[in-house]
Each structure stands twice: as structure tokens, then as C-alpha cells.
Write an enzyme that holds these catalytic residues in place. Structure first.
Site, PDB file in Angstrom:
ATOM      1  N   HIS A 235       1.532   4.269  -3.103  1.00  0.00           N
ATOM      2  CA  HIS A 235       1.407   5.730  -3.049  1.00  0.00           C
ATOM      3  C   HIS A 235       2.554   6.396  -3.796  1.00  0.00           C
ATOM      4  O   HIS A 235       2.357   7.356  -4.550  1.00  0.00           O
ATOM      5  CB  HIS A 235       1.423   6.210  -1.593  1.00  0.00           C
ATOM      6  CG  HIS A 235       0.102   6.116  -0.897  1.00  0.00           C
ATOM      7  ND1 HIS A 235      -1.058   6.650  -1.412  1.00  0.00           N
ATOM      8  CD2 HIS A 235      -0.242   5.578   0.309  1.00  0.00           C
ATOM      9  CE1 HIS A 235      -2.060   6.439  -0.563  1.00  0.00           C
ATOM     10  NE2 HIS A 235      -1.588   5.783   0.485  1.00  0.00           N
TER      11      HIS A 235
ATOM     12  N   HIS B 257       0.826  -1.208   0.000  1.00  0.00           N
ATOM     13  CA  HIS B 257       0.000   0.000   0.000  1.00  0.00           C
ATOM     14  C   HIS B 257       0.859   1.257   0.000  1.00  0.00           C
ATOM     15  O   HIS B 257       0.617   2.191  -0.777  1.00  0.00           O
ATOM     16  CB  HIS B 257      -0.917  -0.015   1.228  1.00  0.00           C
ATOM     17  CG  HIS B 257      -1.719   1.242   1.393  1.00  0.00           C
ATOM     18  ND1 HIS B 257      -2.956   1.403   0.826  1.00  0.00           N
ATOM     19  CD2 HIS B 257      -1.446   2.387   2.068  1.00  0.00           C
ATOM     20  CE1 HIS B 257      -3.420   2.614   1.134  1.00  0.00           C
ATOM     21  NE2 HIS B 257      -2.522   3.218   1.888  1.00  0.00           N
ATOM     22  N   GLU B 258       1.878   1.286   0.857  1.00  0.00           N
ATOM     23  CA  GLU B 258       2.722   2.481   0.957  1.00  0.00           C
ATOM     24  C   GLU B 258       3.547   2.684  -0.306  1.00  0.00           C
ATOM     25  O   GLU B 258       3.683   3.809  -0.801  1.00  0.00           O
ATOM     26  CB  GLU B 258       3.624   2.392   2.190  1.00  0.00           C
ATOM     27  CG  GLU B 258       2.881   2.309   3.518  1.00  0.00           C
ATOM     28  CD  GLU B 258       1.924   3.468   3.743  1.00  0.00           C
ATOM     29  OE1 GLU B 258       2.157   4.555   3.177  1.00  0.00           O
ATOM     30  OE2 GLU B 258       0.940   3.302   4.481  1.00  0.00           O
TER      31      GLU B 258
ATOM     32  N   GLU C 141      -6.258   6.573  -1.456  1.00  0.00           N
ATOM     33  CA  GLU C 141      -6.146   5.432  -0.558  1.00  0.00           C
ATOM     34  C   GLU C 141      -6.721   4.173  -1.191  1.00  0.00           C
ATOM     35  O   GLU C 141      -6.128   3.082  -1.098  1.00  0.00           O
ATOM     36  CB  GLU C 141      -6.855   5.732   0.768  1.00  0.00           C
ATOM     37  CG  GLU C 141      -6.226   6.836   1.590  1.00  0.00           C
ATOM     38  CD  GLU C 141      -4.787   6.537   1.980  1.00  0.00           C
ATOM     39  OE1 GLU C 141      -4.469   5.362   2.259  1.00  0.00           O
ATOM     40  OE2 GLU C 141      -3.976   7.483   1.978  1.00  0.00           O
TER      41      GLU C 141
END
Length: 271
Positions: free
Chosen positions: A140, A136-137, A197
Site C-alpha cells: 500500500h 500487503h501493508e 486491496e
């Protein structure tokens, strides 16, 4: 009037020329601050952060963070190369650090600078949970969400200034400022952040699966995150993030698609 029209046209041209393409969605995104400027600033801020915080080294947990990060980065490069984006990561400088802090959080700065706080490890509950967070990070950073948020903030500020210049009546100007701030925040900026997100959840799920980690774990991770929060969260409409329930449902629904994507790269079994 001609001057205003010319400035408007110039602004539109600058905006179009300042757009980038998100390789994961194919959509045009705002890029008013180029990565050539953003990345060096990000790297300097990251280095400064490390000097001001307690970085954990030489432990199994620190080694795990690096190992998972490297696997996710390799998965990202495999996906990008396979989809015609060779060289996309040339300017990225991956770095993974574990920081001794009870905060339940992890983050990735533009250009691939990642921090995990020790406080999130019990909720990760093992390497696969770490991979869900890491994916997820990293997503980004790959999707340039930091660049987009900065660009959106510039547009928001610019329109506010333009409104104040255009509105001559003080009472009307005060009303504009009051409603513009709340309206753009709730109606534009917060939904914009929530969309990032959700996008990072999807990209991250694909990356963890291609890296050989079971994407089913992502929804289980967010069940633990929800339990840890104790139900203390603002309404989704007032939050930068989707609700826990929305994320859990979305990740569970996307897991089979992530497995199918991993299969394209020969990955059929998962850790």
C-alpha cells in the site's frame, strides 16, 4: 463561457501535471497531494499514535515484526532497483512496531510507518503469515495508495461543490446531492478502494516471495481470516475490500507467478 472553458482547460492541465506513475503497474495515478507534503504529516501522526498506545518492545514477537519488515523492505528495494526505479525509496522512513491491542489488524502509513496489533498474531500463525500481512501493508505504501485515495476524495468533493454551484434549482440540487453521494461512493470510491486491496495483495505476494517467504501461505492466511470473521462481512459491492473468497482464490492463483518472480532474484526455496 470563455472563463468556464479556460478554467476547465486549466483544471485538466493541473490534473495531468499532478499525476504520478505506479512503478509496479506502469499506470498513471492521481497525486494531487505530493509525497513531500504527505510523508511529514504521516510521520508526525505515526509518532503521535505511538505515544498514545502501548508499544511492545523486547519480545520475540516484536523482534519478529521488525525482522520481517526489514526483509520485505529489502525485497522491495531489490525489485525496484532491478526494474529501473533506483532511488524510489529515498524518502521512505521504514519503522515497524507491535502494539498491544486485541484488534485484528495491521496497517502501513504513507512513507513506510507500520503497525501490527497483537490481535492479528494468532491468525498470522507464525512468521510466514506475518510476512503475508507485512507484504500487503508495505505494498500500500509503495504504490502510494494513501495518496491516491486522498486525491480521489478531493476530486469527489470538488465535483460536488461544482454541481452545487452549477445547479440553481433547489429541488434539483437536493436530488443531485442525494444521488451524487451514494452514486460516487458505491460506483467509484468503493471499487477504487477494492482495486487497491487487490493490487496490494499481488505486490505483497511478490515481495514476500522475493524475501524468501512461501507465497502459498497468503491464501491460507485469508482462510483463517475468513474463519475468524465468522462470515460477518458486508456484500463485496458495499465494502472497501474484496470478499474473503475472492482474495483467497486470487492469492492462490497468483502464488506460482510470485515464485517465478522470486526465482529471478535467485530465490528458489522458501521459509
Amino acid at each position: 463561457m470563455k472563463l468556464k472553458k479556460a478554467l476547465l482547460i486549466l483544471g485538466v492541465v493541473v490534473f495531468i501535471l499532478s499525476c504520478a506513475t505506479n512503478p509496479f503497474t506502469g499506470k498513471k495515478t492521481m497525486a494531487l497531494v505530493p509525497n513531500s507534503q504527505l510523508f511529514p504529516t504521516s510521520f508526525a501522526q505515526y509518532d503521535q499514535f505511538l505515544t498514545e498506545n502501548k508499544v511492545v518492545t523486547g519480545t520475540k514477537d516484536a523482534a519478529m515484526i521488525t525482522r520481517v519488515g526489514q526483509r520485505i523492505a529489502v525485497a522491495a528495494e531489490r525489485w525496484l532497483n532491478a526494474n529501473g526505479h533506483e532511488g524510489y525509496l529515498n524518502d521512505y522512513k521504514w519503522e515497524y512496531n507491535l502494539v498491544d491491542d486485541k484488534t485484528v489488524n495491521a496497517w502501513c502509513m504513507p512513507g513506510g510507518k507500520i503497525v501490527f496489533y497483537t490481535g492479528i498474531l494468532p491468525i498470522a500463525n507464525g512468521e510466514t503469515g506475518v510476512a503475508a500481512i507485512m507484504g500487503h501493508e508495505v505494498a500500500h505504501a509503495l504504490a502510494n495508495h494513501g495518496q491516491q485515495r486522498m486525491s480521489a476524495a478531493y476530486v469527489q468533493q470538488g465535483l460536488a461543490v461544482a454541481g452545487n454551484v452549477a445547479i440553481k434549482d433547489e429541488k434539483s440540487r437536493n436530488a443531485f446531492n442525494q444521488y451524487y453521494g451514494v452514486g460516487t461512493q458505491v460506483g467509484v470510491m468503493l471499487p477504487f478502494s477494492r482495486s487497491h486491496e487487490t493490487e496490494a495483495d499481488k505486490i505483497g505476494l511478490y515481495l514476500m516471495a522475493i524475501a524468501g517467504y512461501n507465497p502459498d501461505e497468503a491464501s491460507e492466511l485469508w482462510k483463517r481470516m475468513k474463519a475468524n470473521s465468522g462470515g460477518q462481512a458486508p456484500p463485496e459491492i458495499l465494502s472497501t475490500h474484496p470478499s474473503n473468497d475472492s482474495r483467497i482464490a486470487n492469492l492462490a492463483a497468483l502464488a506460482p507467478t510470485a515464485k517465478a518472480e522470486a526465482k529471478k532474484f535467485g530465490v528458489t526455496t522458501f521459509r
